[in-house]
Design a protein around this motif. Sequence first.
Motif, short mmCIF file in Angstrom:
data_model
loop_
_atom_site.label_atom_id
_atom_site.label_comp_id
_atom_site.label_asym_id
_atom_site.label_seq_id
_atom_site.Cartn_x
_atom_site.Cartn_y
_atom_site.Cartn_z
N SER A 131 0.86 -1.18 0.00
CA SER A 131 0.00 0.00 0.00
C SER A 131 0.90 1.23 0.00
O SER A 131 1.92 1.27 0.69
CB SER A 131 -0.93 0.01 1.22
OG SER A 131 -0.18 0.12 2.42
N SER B 126 0.96 5.43 0.42
CA SER B 126 0.17 6.52 0.99
C SER B 126 1.00 7.79 1.11
O SER B 126 2.23 7.74 1.13
CB SER B 126 -0.37 6.12 2.36
OG SER B 126 0.69 5.82 3.25
N VAL C 46 1.70 10.30 -0.83
CA VAL C 46 2.68 10.65 -1.88
C VAL C 46 2.71 12.16 -2.07
O VAL C 46 1.66 12.81 -2.22
CB VAL C 46 2.33 9.95 -3.20
CG1 VAL C 46 3.38 10.28 -4.26
CG2 VAL C 46 2.25 8.44 -3.01
N ALA D 109 7.07 9.27 -0.32
CA ALA D 109 5.92 8.36 -0.23
C ALA D 109 6.11 7.41 0.94
O ALA D 109 7.24 7.06 1.30
CB ALA D 109 5.76 7.57 -1.52
N GLN E 109 -0.12 6.39 -8.74
CA GLN E 109 -0.72 7.32 -7.79
C GLN E 109 -0.86 8.69 -8.47
O GLN E 109 0.08 9.16 -9.11
CB GLN E 109 0.16 7.47 -6.55
CG GLN E 109 0.54 6.15 -5.89
CD GLN E 109 -0.61 5.50 -5.17
OE1 GLN E 109 -1.38 6.17 -4.49
NE2 GLN E 109 -0.74 4.19 -5.33
N SER E 110 -2.02 9.31 -8.36
CA SER E 110 -2.21 10.64 -8.92
C SER E 110 -1.88 11.68 -7.86
O SER E 110 -2.41 11.63 -6.73
CB SER E 110 -3.67 10.82 -9.38
OG SER E 110 -3.87 12.09 -9.94
N VAL E 111 -0.98 12.60 -8.20
CA VAL E 111 -0.47 13.57 -7.23
C VAL E 111 -0.51 14.98 -7.83
O VAL E 111 -0.27 15.16 -9.02
CB VAL E 111 1.00 13.23 -6.86
CG1 VAL E 111 1.53 14.20 -5.81
CG2 VAL E 111 1.10 11.81 -6.35
#
Length: 205
Positions: free
Chosen positions: A49, A51, A53, A70, A197-199
């Motif tokens: 997982s 998280s 980021v 991240a 992951q969209s950041v």
Amino acid sequence: MTTKLTKSRALSTVLTTVIILVASVVLGSGVVLYGASLFQGGTQTEAISVSGVKVWVHATDANGLAWGAAGVRNTGDKVVSVDKIQIRGTDIPFGQWYPDVTVTPTLFQQALNHTGWSGVAGGLTNNVACNPVTILELSGGSATDDICADVATGPVSLTPGQSAIIYFKLTNGTLSPLDSGANTGVNIFAGKTGAPQSVTIQGKS
């Protein structure tokens, strides 16, 4: 001419039955053991997982100085190795990763900090004195919240349940000050495990 009849010896019925029973038990045991090993291997999974980021770009640096961070946790049943961090199709070399695999659960759940720009560790300001001294030292506000990270030399290995915080320096030019506020994808994988992951890129001056 008379034909002489001879008796041919054969296994007795009892002995034949015993051999069949023993063979059945041996074969049955083998099938059970094989099935158990398949079941055990099938129930073990590789999973991570990701998280918190973050991606930061220098708001005025023309060279495209940028960093990211991240939190990664092994949520599966097998040891995994985080072996890819990628932004905009560009792989970030291991020599630009700074993992801390000794973080506390409290620290792992906190927001990752940007500590300011400097020439230290290629762009981030060191605020604490870790023991032993490491390449990247970031203060989280208290001694238990400090990030003490050495530069990586290869994939970051995590045992089941283990967590890590990884800071990473983007190759100059991957982002520019104009990217501040834009969305980008960050790919973090351990083998085939992981997901993009969209950041939102944050501009920092």
